[in-house]
Design an enzyme around this catalytic site. Structure first.
Site, PDB file in Angstrom:
ATOM      1  CB  VAL B  15     -13.415  51.814-100.645  1.00 30.30           C
ATOM      2  CG1 VAL B  15     -14.136  52.715 -99.653  1.00 30.30           C
ATOM      3  CG2 VAL B  15     -13.941  52.059-102.050  1.00 30.30           C
ATOM      4  CD  GLU B 130     -24.057  60.198 -97.777  1.00 29.94           C
ATOM      5  OE1 GLU B 130     -24.763  60.714 -96.904  1.00 29.94           O
ATOM      6  OE2 GLU B 130     -24.390  60.175 -98.979  1.00 29.94           O
ATOM      7  CB  ILE B 137     -21.962  62.966-104.107  1.00 33.63           C
ATOM      8  CG1 ILE B 137     -21.025  63.094-105.306  1.00 33.63           C
ATOM      9  CG2 ILE B 137     -23.017  64.056-104.112  1.00 33.63           C
ATOM     10  CD1 ILE B 137     -21.736  62.920-106.645  1.00 33.63           C
ATOM     11  CE  LYS B 206     -22.700  53.296-107.667  1.00 30.13           C
ATOM     12  NZ  LYS B 206     -21.865  53.848-108.759  1.00 30.13           N
TER      13      LYS B 206
END
Lengths: 429, 429
Positions: B15, B130, B137, B206
């Site tokens: 990431v 986010e 998404i 999550k």
């Protein structure tokens, strides 16, 4: 600070009553969320004596816009009247006198977006419009904020519930357009005058707004090429289904080599595409970004409560900005000026259904015309005979629309071509 | 003001490199959007000499966290290391010294969200996350802002790509779990130690974050009931398909009568449900609100560029707040304290597959046990015989899980019950 944030509603139709209902239902929760309550002070209506579906305290109603626009206590104007006039004048008056604006008005934003944003920005005010596209589906803010790191490549949206309802029924029942339209009207899914929906105008307004945000350049209604669904027949749907496609009315916007195209028309999409299974009155927007890849946003694109949900989301956001002294933070994002592609320049694949006189050499002549104009044929689907007529269905390879139109013009003049049954774009990705 | 907004990256794995790549690709566009460029000043790595897949200027690299956390020019810390320690300490240090934070760290947010938010709020700083749920998404901001007018009733998410890839393959190929797991590992969709994914822990983290935001009450990892997909067999998938269902690993959170439940487990959903056609490594979150109705958010839940897209969206938002002096505007929204429902209190329908000794009266005895515990049977799907064993598959009516577990405990002690093959929840809505 228990002083409410006061709102003035302009309009009390479907979305207006949905908005009021949500604000009343969630009064306590919103007050907890923000630290201050949000309340409606006045509602502008044409006729204060008219009976209302949603019970409303009559002292809230007024037919005098000045009672709202000139009330110094009101800090958010929520415009839900629709249409251009007098909504435009009211919003300008609001922004000029220091009031923030929330609107669901796609007609207005698709045409006058730029000047309204300039006015909001000059006055340090919020102008929010999440409800103007796809009702309750969060799409404006996700595009403006969450996907801001992306170069958006492509948007494909089912952004009109009426036409999606009609096409879904046509597909499921094998019926023709006019038949299903009547059914949709009886059920309240289509209006008595369905023109704006079935001719694609409603979708075009929403697409203009979406494309402006996605490509950071102003696209207005006039930039959008528009075709409706009235010419789609049961036969087209049947052929589509044989080839593994579903017909949807799509709003498509793309950027290629710095030029933007925006078009609304029926299109065949593969059954495996996520948009193909978006049925009935549901809406969905499929967005491709260079970093995020494929995303889709799905939900109800109309109705009092879904659209009210988007309006109230905006109201809460603006109220938070008012409380913190942060209004005007997210203004117009059209910082580019990109050229628009004409529909003739657009490239695509096409499904073509022709009715021809059945005699030897017909296919060769037709293929010859396409060949001369540089249109190459990928598949010849079927030839069906009706007496001395035959139906030819074909799908082209990728071609520039201009060339296709030339070929179609020549074909339409040929004596062996009885009729060009239909021409429908085929969208793969 | 052409002074850049300076960023410090903590971590340079998948990431991290996606984030840097996007920031570099979009440098000019972001500068135009904000009026000021956003640049990475330093990147914390464990080993500055290790070769990197993404070429990076070696002067950017440091193995000393103080070089980032104590640099007064850096105003946004982007934490992409994952895990609890030392990410927690670094983020606390950043927030304590006036630096805003963007993180993709679900482990951390699912456990320490509350204290980190309190610290951000006390210092008037942004803490955005986010990317911690469902990769690229947009879901956190849509829930926090766009859907803020709704009472969220229900969230169902496919929020782990690895397990969705495995279940999709199992469904398409009729193969068993262990077989497909190997394939997924070979393709890089599953890690060498796949425990966190296949046992549902990743999804549970999550879900804790999503549920906290949706219900405005703090749900931590410990509040989530977790079951993985390792026990799902090709037979279960086959039966599901016969009944018109698809098996997915779902993260489900619901509020009923003021109590919140949060659970991750395999579930059968009707094929017509929008989540049923979310395949391969794609994620999707289905959200039901009292006003908006049904919505769904679909896209890639992992990967360098999709997750980087969410990180960069947050970075741009925080940078905008820094430029306008608006940081800290949207802080923690957990303003309620709602009780958590235990899994025993949860109501649902269940698919049960039993292996029993084939002899007269077996069905009656089994039906009797269910009946005694108040579990009523909706469908008895099939009885298949293998030698002197038979397979019984049934689906219950809605029942409280506690009662079902009692019945299953009794059944498992009965000599005629060879084995409880599997128990899978059936989710309708």
């Amino acid at each position: 600070m228990n002083q409410p944030i006061w709102i003035g509603l302009l309009g009390f139709g479907t979305v207006g009553s949905g908005t009021l209902r949500i604000l009343e239902n969630r009064l306590e929760d919103i007050a907890r969320r923000l630290g201050r309550p949000v309340k409606v002070k006045k509602v502008l209506v044409r006729d204060v004596t008219k009976p209302r579906a949603l019970p409303i305290d009559p002292v809230l109603l007024t037919d005098n816009p000045a009672e709202i626009l000139e009330d110094p206590e009101i800090s958010i104007i929520v415009e839900l009247m629709g249409g251009i006039h007098p909504a435009l004048e009211y919003i300008k008056a609001a922004l000029s006198s220091g009031k923030n604006v929330v609107t669901a008005n796609k007609d207005l934003m698709a045409i006058h977006g730029r000047e309204l944003f300039a006015l909001a920005e000059a006055n340090g005010l919020d102008l929010e419009f999440e409800a103007s596209v796809a009702g309750g589906i969060p799409i404006i803010r996700p595009l403006k904020v969450c996907l801001a790191g992306n170069q958006i490549e492509d948007i494909k949206g089912i952004i009109n519930g009426t036409t999606n309802f009609i096409l879904t029924k046509m597909t499921q029942e094998g019926s023709d357009f006019s038949e299903v339209l009547k059914e949709a009207q009886a059920l309240g899914y289509a209006e008595a005058d369905p023109t704006a929906d079935v001719e694609g105008l409603d979708a075009a307004r929403k697409l203009a707004i979406l494309a402006s945000i996605a490509f950071n350049t102003r696209i207005t209604l006039n930039d959008v090429h528009v075709e409706g669904i009235t010419k789609i027949s049961a036969r087209d749907i049947q052929y589509a289904s044989q080839m593994g496609y579903t017909i949807k009315l799509l709003g498509i916007a793309k950027e290629t080599h710095g030029k933007v195209e925006a078009r609304v028309h029926p299109a065949m999409i593969p059954n495996s595409h996520p948009l193909a299974s978006v049925n009935d009155a549901f809406n969905a927007i499929f967005v491709k970004g260079d970093a995020v890849g494929e995303t889709m946003f799905y939900g109800r694109g109309a109705g009092d409560m879904p659209t009210g949900s988007a309006v109230v989301g905006d109201i809460i956001d603006v109220a938070r900005n008012i409380i913190n002294g942060h209004t005007g933070r997210l203004s117009c994002t059209c910082y580019h000026q990109k050229p628009i592609k004409s529909i003739g320049e657009v490239e695509g694949k096409y499904y073509i259904r022709l009715l021809v006189t059945e005699k030897p050499g017909v296919l060769a002549s037709i293929a010859g015309v396409f060949g001369d104009e540089g249109v190459s044929i990928q598949t010849l689907i079927q030839q069906e005979q009706f007496g001395n007529e035959a139906e030819i269905v074909l799908v082209t390879h990728k071609v520039q629309e201009e060339n296709l139109q030339k070929a179609l013009n020549i074909l339409s003049e040929m004596p062996i071509v009885e009729k060009i049954g239909n021409v429908i774009r085929v969208e793969q990705g």
